[in-house]
Design an enzyme around this catalytic site. Structure first.
Site, PDB file in Angstrom:
ATOM      1  N   GLU A 245     -30.994  19.353 -26.664  1.00  0.00           N
ATOM      2  CA  GLU A 245     -31.691  18.072 -26.857  1.00  0.00           C
ATOM      3  C   GLU A 245     -33.193  18.201 -26.634  1.00  0.00           C
ATOM      4  OE1 GLU A 245     -29.650  15.134 -24.445  1.00  0.00           O
ATOM      5  OE2 GLU A 245     -28.212  14.774 -26.044  1.00  0.00           O
TER       6      GLU A 245
ATOM      7  N   GLU B  37     -21.878  17.053 -29.171  1.00  0.00           N
ATOM      8  CA  GLU B  37     -21.674  16.083 -28.091  1.00  0.00           C
ATOM      9  C   GLU B  37     -21.428  14.717 -28.704  1.00  0.00           C
ATOM     10  OE1 GLU B  37     -24.604  15.693 -24.945  1.00  0.00           O
ATOM     11  OE2 GLU B  37     -25.001  17.838 -24.998  1.00  0.00           O
TER      12      GLU B  37
HETATM   13  P1  P53 Z   1     -25.235  11.225 -19.277  1.00  0.00           P
HETATM   14  C1  P53 Z   1     -30.099  10.745 -23.032  1.00  0.00           C
HETATM   15  C2  P53 Z   1     -29.762  10.347 -24.334  1.00  0.00           C
HETATM   16  C3  P53 Z   1     -28.790  11.038 -25.035  1.00  0.00           C
HETATM   17  C4  P53 Z   1     -28.144  12.136 -24.450  1.00  0.00           C
HETATM   18  O1  P53 Z   1     -25.481  11.787 -20.741  1.00  0.00           O
HETATM   19  C5  P53 Z   1     -28.507  12.543 -23.179  1.00  0.00           C
HETATM   20  C6  P53 Z   1     -29.469  11.858 -22.464  1.00  0.00           C
HETATM   21  C7  P53 Z   1     -29.825  12.266 -21.077  1.00  0.00           C
HETATM   22  O2  P53 Z   1     -29.107  11.520 -20.145  1.00  0.00           O
HETATM   23  O3  P53 Z   1     -27.989  13.641 -22.574  1.00  0.00           O
HETATM   24  C8  P53 Z   1     -26.929  14.365 -23.133  1.00  0.00           C
HETATM   25  O4  P53 Z   1     -24.650  12.343 -18.508  1.00  0.00           O
HETATM   26  C9  P53 Z   1     -26.956  15.734 -22.489  1.00  0.00           C
HETATM   27  C10 P53 Z   1     -25.853  15.957 -21.492  1.00  0.00           C
HETATM   28  C11 P53 Z   1     -25.474  14.625 -20.861  1.00  0.00           C
HETATM   29  C12 P53 Z   1     -24.900  13.741 -21.949  1.00  0.00           C
HETATM   30  O5  P53 Z   1     -25.817  13.567 -23.003  1.00  0.00           O
HETATM   31  O6  P53 Z   1     -26.571  10.821 -18.799  1.00  0.00           O
HETATM   32  O7  P53 Z   1     -27.010  16.804 -23.396  1.00  0.00           O
HETATM   33  O8  P53 Z   1     -26.269  16.926 -20.579  1.00  0.00           O
HETATM   34  O9  P53 Z   1     -24.611  14.727 -19.796  1.00  0.00           O
HETATM   35  C13 P53 Z   1     -24.459  12.391 -21.457  1.00  0.00           C
HETATM   36  O10 P53 Z   1     -24.281  10.094 -19.429  1.00  0.00           O
END
Ligand code: P53
Length: 477
Positions: A178, A376
């Site tokens: 990201e 993801e």
């Molecule tokens: P969490 C922001 C927006 C989109 C994805 O996020 C993001 C974030 C940062 O928070 O992170 C990704 O755990 C990232 C993972 C993360 C996952 O999305 O904040 O690649 O490491 O855990 C989910 O709910």
């Protein structure tokens, strides 16, 4: 009811990041990473970045869910669901504890050797991110993180060691997770996790972000080139957070605002895919008088290191509106996003928009025309355990609706998708908030926000649902 088959050999799995799952933060010779100095927060309360590891502060990533010691057991669960791949990252600090050493840490290398062997034994192909929010903290303290050009060489050295060591075990790689989160440079989280940047009072945050991102893009390109020299059938991707930005109204100025905002979030992809910056970014730097250290050799490196595929995360869409007086349609992610009245938001404010996934796939295919990999997608939610069971129908509904849109995009829009790895197939520490209760897993982990819990694993209802999706290789809609 229609059944849309996914392609043969479509990769099905889940996605993790070393710092959110492993724990063992100071074992096996591992050094301190940026994730190790972040406290726990919650929605509306940012995680604190401390000056080194301090006494009396709870750091949720230090133990995480102890995958470091329990991965054999956890891989069995993944196997049971039918995973054909597993995305995770190599913790940079297990391989180079400080980041600037000449020689890698053999114990760290061995850990991933046995881990990959175990995956392969179970027929699970590892998909590896080299840098997922876990840069060595020493590089932050000594060099200022990626604001310093020297970090390019440190990253390239780390990648080279990984490519050479694991070339017969790993085919799919991604460079920086990201990388475009740092478009949100006004908060402290993204610049620190993406680039190891701690801002000082009065600095031009935006200019520094562009500089750091440039060094990362160059580092990524050098690594892509190097990978091809080491093994020509490696597949090296970039990784971007795809949050498509819609105009609030069909008002021309809202459309223009959304377009400029998308350019700011997605230029990273252009550089990764085409090896060149889009002209709108160069013009923007000129207007803002940013002086970016960008050499001729950098330009050459970028052109020679274009990625093979785009890995991306998709959780939500954004919307933005033109604000009076914003002549240049400049985008500030922290203040210019508006609530979309047509979609529901989750407790953490993330907007649920399955059609947005189909839109994202089309957008990325239209612009870049290389294979896509959804690395993801998922639903973070509180879960309740009742008599050892977790009835997470909300998670099943979210994932099912997204997979339906994915299957339509493949069938009707002809999108070339390598695979799908849902985020956090086992509950892990949230990156954004450091919480445990923002759970994404098909497998529940008995671990709580105060650090207590037996770490016992339990299958949720979604476990059986995903198992069925994978074995059928279709979703019904
Ligand atoms: P969490 C922001 C927006 C989109 C994805 O996020 C993001 C974030 C940062 O928070 O992170 C990704 O755990 C990232 C993972 C993360 C996952 O999305 O904040 O690649 O490491 O855990 C989910 O709910």
């Amino acid at each position: 009811m229609s059944k849309r088959k996914f392609p043969e050999n479509f990769l099905w799995g889940g996605a993790l990041a070393a710092h959110q799952v492993e724990g063992g933060w100071n074992e096996g010779g591992k050094g301190i990473s940026v994730a190790d100095v972040m406290s726990a927060g919650e929605h509306g309360k940012a995680r604190q970045i401390t000056d080194g590891v301090q006494d009396g502060i709870y750091y949720p990533n230090h133990e995480a869910v102890d995958f470091y010691h329990r991965y054999k057991e956890d891989l069995q669960f993944f196997k049971e669901m039918g995973f054909t791949c597993l995305r995770t990252s190599i913790a940079w600090t297990r391989i180079f504890p400080l980041g600037d050493e000449e020689e890698p840490n053999e114990e760290g290398l061995q850990f991933y050797d046995t881990f990959f062997d175990e995956c392969l034994k179970l027929g699970i192909e590892p998909v590896i991110t080299l840098s997922h929010f876990e840069m060595p903290y020493h590089l932050v303290k000594t060099y200022g993180g990626f604001r310093n050009r020297k970090c390019i060489d440190f990253f390239v050295r780390f990648a080279e060691v990984c490519f050479k060591r694991y070339k017969d075990k790993v085919t799919y790689w991604m460079t920086f997770n990201e990388i475009n989160n740092q478009t949100n440079f006004t908060t402290d989280f993204a610049p620190f996790t993406n680039s190891g940047i701690v801002y000082k009072e009065g600095e031009n945050r935006e200019e520094i972000m562009y500089q750091a991102a440039h060094y990362e893009l160059v580092a990524s390109a050098k690594v892509v080139k190097l990978a091809r020299e080491i093994k020509d059938d490696f597949q090296i991707g970039c990784m971007i957070a795809m949050c498509p930005i819609y105009p609030y109204f069909c008002k021309p100025k809202d459309m223009m605002m959304a377009t400029k905002a998308m350019q700011k979030r997605l230029y990273f992809t252009d550089v990764h895919v085409f090896g060149k910056y889009p002209r709108n970014i160069i013009q923007y730097w000129k207007r803002k008088n940013f002086t970016i250290d960008f050499t001729e050799e950098d330009a050459k490196d970028l052109l020679e290191g274009c990625v093979d595929y785009i890995g991306f995360s998709y959780y939500m869409s954004f919307a933005t509106a033109y604000q009076e007086g914003n002549t240049y349609y400049d985008y500030d992610e922290d203040s210019m996003l508006v609530k979309n009245p047509y979609v529901k938001a989750r407790k953490w404010g993330w907007q649920i928009d399955p059609v947005g996934l189909r839109y994202s796939l089309n957008y990325l295919q239209d612009h870049y025309r290389i294979p896509l990999f959804i690395v993801e997608n998922g639903y973070g939610e509180y879960d309740e355990v009742v008599d050892g069971k977790i009835h997470d129908d909300y998670r099943i509904e979210y994932l099912d609706k997204h997979l339906e849109q994915l299957s339509i995009a493949i069938e009707e829009d002809g999108i070339d998708v390598i695979g799908y790895t849902s985020w956090g197939p086992i509950d892990i520490v949230s990156a954004g908030t450091g919480e445990m209760r923002k759970r994404y897993g098909f497998i529940y982990v008995d671990k709580h926000d105060d650090g207590t819990g037996s770490l016992k694993r339990l299958r949720k209802d979604s476990f059986y649902w995903y198992q069925k999706v994978i074995s059928n290789n279709y979703v019904e809609s």
